[in-house]
Design a protein around this motif. Structure first.
Motif, PDB file in Angstrom:
ATOM      1  N   ALA A 189       0.826  -1.208   0.000  1.00 49.80           N
ATOM      2  CA  ALA A 189       0.000   0.000   0.000  1.00 49.80           C
ATOM      3  C   ALA A 189       0.860   1.258   0.000  1.00 49.80           C
ATOM      4  O   ALA A 189       0.616   2.202  -0.770  1.00 49.80           O
ATOM      5  CB  ALA A 189      -0.930  -0.016   1.211  1.00 49.80           C
ATOM      6  N   HIS A 192       2.408   2.148  -3.226  1.00 53.51           N
ATOM      7  CA  HIS A 192       1.475   2.655  -4.235  1.00 53.51           C
ATOM      8  C   HIS A 192       0.757   3.911  -3.760  1.00 53.51           C
ATOM      9  O   HIS A 192      -0.297   4.282  -4.302  1.00 53.51           O
ATOM     10  CB  HIS A 192       0.458   1.565  -4.602  1.00 53.51           C
ATOM     11  N   LEU A 194      -0.812   4.614  -0.923  1.00 53.46           N
ATOM     12  CA  LEU A 194      -2.042   4.452  -0.159  1.00 53.46           C
ATOM     13  C   LEU A 194      -1.764   4.559   1.333  1.00 53.46           C
ATOM     14  O   LEU A 194      -0.655   4.260   1.783  1.00 53.46           O
ATOM     15  CB  LEU A 194      -2.687   3.089  -0.459  1.00 53.46           C
ATOM     16  N   PHE A 199      -6.303   1.216   4.523  1.00 51.30           N
ATOM     17  CA  PHE A 199      -6.393   0.201   3.475  1.00 51.30           C
ATOM     18  C   PHE A 199      -6.500  -1.214   4.033  1.00 51.30           C
ATOM     19  O   PHE A 199      -7.249  -2.047   3.506  1.00 51.30           O
ATOM     20  CB  PHE A 199      -5.168   0.304   2.560  1.00 51.30           C
ATOM     21  N   THR A 202      -9.628  -3.505   4.346  1.00 52.38           N
ATOM     22  CA  THR A 202     -10.316  -3.919   3.119  1.00 52.38           C
ATOM     23  C   THR A 202      -9.797  -5.228   2.548  1.00 52.38           C
ATOM     24  O   THR A 202     -10.404  -5.762   1.610  1.00 52.38           O
ATOM     25  CB  THR A 202     -10.181  -2.832   2.035  1.00 52.38           C
ATOM     26  N   THR A 211      -9.134  -7.270  -4.455  1.00 52.87           N
ATOM     27  CA  THR A 211      -8.766  -6.108  -3.645  1.00 52.87           C
ATOM     28  C   THR A 211      -8.030  -5.081  -4.499  1.00 52.87           C
ATOM     29  O   THR A 211      -8.318  -3.878  -4.451  1.00 52.87           O
ATOM     30  CB  THR A 211      -7.872  -6.545  -2.476  1.00 52.87           C
ATOM     31  N   ILE A 212      -7.074  -5.552  -5.288  1.00 55.83           N
ATOM     32  CA  ILE A 212      -6.282  -4.649  -6.119  1.00 55.83           C
ATOM     33  C   ILE A 212      -7.113  -4.097  -7.273  1.00 55.83           C
ATOM     34  O   ILE A 212      -7.035  -2.914  -7.611  1.00 55.83           O
ATOM     35  CB  ILE A 212      -5.029  -5.373  -6.640  1.00 55.83           C
ATOM     36  N   ARG A 214     -10.249  -3.444  -7.377  1.00 55.05           N
ATOM     37  CA  ARG A 214     -11.194  -2.419  -6.929  1.00 55.05           C
ATOM     38  C   ARG A 214     -10.542  -1.047  -6.807  1.00 55.05           C
ATOM     39  O   ARG A 214     -11.224  -0.027  -6.903  1.00 55.05           O
ATOM     40  CB  ARG A 214     -11.778  -2.820  -5.571  1.00 55.05           C
ATOM     41  N   LEU A 215      -9.227  -1.016  -6.605  1.00 58.15           N
ATOM     42  CA  LEU A 215      -8.540   0.257  -6.449  1.00 58.15           C
ATOM     43  C   LEU A 215      -8.431   1.016  -7.763  1.00 58.15           C
ATOM     44  O   LEU A 215      -8.273   2.237  -7.769  1.00 58.15           O
ATOM     45  CB  LEU A 215      -7.146   0.033  -5.862  1.00 58.15           C
ATOM     46  N   ASN A 216      -8.460   0.261  -8.872  1.00 54.62           N
ATOM     47  CA  ASN A 216      -8.392   0.878 -10.204  1.00 54.62           C
ATOM     48  C   ASN A 216      -7.179   1.798 -10.327  1.00 54.62           C
ATOM     49  O   ASN A 216      -7.269   2.935 -10.816  1.00 54.62           O
ATOM     50  CB  ASN A 216      -9.680   1.656 -10.489  1.00 54.62           C
ATOM     51  N   LEU A 217      -6.030   1.282  -9.897  1.00 60.04           N
ATOM     52  CA  LEU A 217      -4.806   2.078  -9.954  1.00 60.04           C
ATOM     53  C   LEU A 217      -4.258   2.086 -11.385  1.00 60.04           C
ATOM     54  O   LEU A 217      -4.144   1.029 -12.017  1.00 60.04           O
ATOM     55  CB  LEU A 217      -3.752   1.498  -9.003  1.00 60.04           C
TER      56      LEU A 217
END
Length: 256
Positions: A189, A192, A194, A199, A202, A211-212, A214-217
């Protein structure tokens, strides 16, 4: 009706027993790596059932493998056969952890004493209410007999690479491994950009890849990142310890 074990039960236990102060005093209850203890049968047309695997001559079609499953992309389904003995005489309940969050569907079949099979399903395609226990990897509760071995079959389908380690966890060690996971996720996190504190809540009860995702990074491949996190968790085991009372708690969880 199947009962789902919510992830907050695990965290309530952790709080009650104080993970930070727990220490490891027992012997003979280490996690067991199952690499090299499995055989493979490819089912590209998805025609085989577990009953088919018991027919005469089918056992010879399974090919004994070395190391962990690293099967790459596969169409159809693959079957893994495992013969397991109870690793510690005084621990009947163990947890089978397939250490990949990207497997789409895994069905476990365990032969009962009467010759029939119980089955359980896990994988990335399962919503949280369909999971027996909320965990990021396919996870199965096993009751292993005190004497003799038990036969397990795993039927796996995935549009992602089929590559994972298999670990058999005694209950107390499995519970405390969650701290290692949080440490790895915290580093990820922060790398990246966060906030780790907000975080971390979640990640539990959700597949790593989801999980990753959903972050739409931007520029982040969820499948590749999830695989890297799994590898890091496998290597970060130095402070995994037993929690007093955890075994009794997990052995009391409802069966399928």
């Amino acid at each position: 009706m199947k009962r789902v074990v919510p992830s907050w039960w695990l965290w309530l236990l952790l709080l009650a027993h104080g993970l930070a102060q727990a220490s490891w005093h027992e012997t003979g209850t280490e996690p067991v790596a199952l690499g090299g203890r499995w055989a493979l049968l490819v089912d590209p047309d998805e025609r085989l059932s577990v009953e088919d695997l018991e027919r005469p001559g089918m056992a010879a079609r399974f090919m004994t493998q070395q190391g962990n499953p690293g099967l790459g992309y596969r169409s159809g389904a693959v079957w893994l056969r495992l013969q397991l003995d109870r690793p510690a005489a005084d621990i009947p309940i163990w947890w089978l952890d397939l250490q990949s969050s990207t497997l789409v569907e895994v069905v476990l079949y365990q032969r009962r004493a009467d010759g029939s099979f119980r089955h359980a399903v896990a994988g990335d395609h399962r919503n949280s209410e369909a999971q027996y226990i909320h965990f990021r990897n396919p996870l199965f509760r096993l009751e292993l007999p005190a004497e003799g071995s038990t036969t397990l079959y795993l039927r796996i389908k995935s549009h992602n690479p089929i590559s994972f380690a298999m670990v058999l966890w005694p209950p107390e060690r499995f519970i405390s491994s969650i701290a290692s996971a949080e440490r790895i996720w915290s580093r990820w996190a922060e790398a990246h950009g966060l906030d780790a504190a907000s975080f971390l809540p979640t990640i539990h009860g959700v597949q790593s890849v989801e999980t990753i995702r959903r972050l739409n990074l931007p520029g982040v491949d969820p499948v590749a990142e999830a695989a890297a996190i799994t590898e890091a968790e496998m290597a970060d085991v130095d402070d995994i310890v037993a929690i007093p009372g955890a075994r009794a708690f997990l052995e009391a969880l409802p069966r399928h």
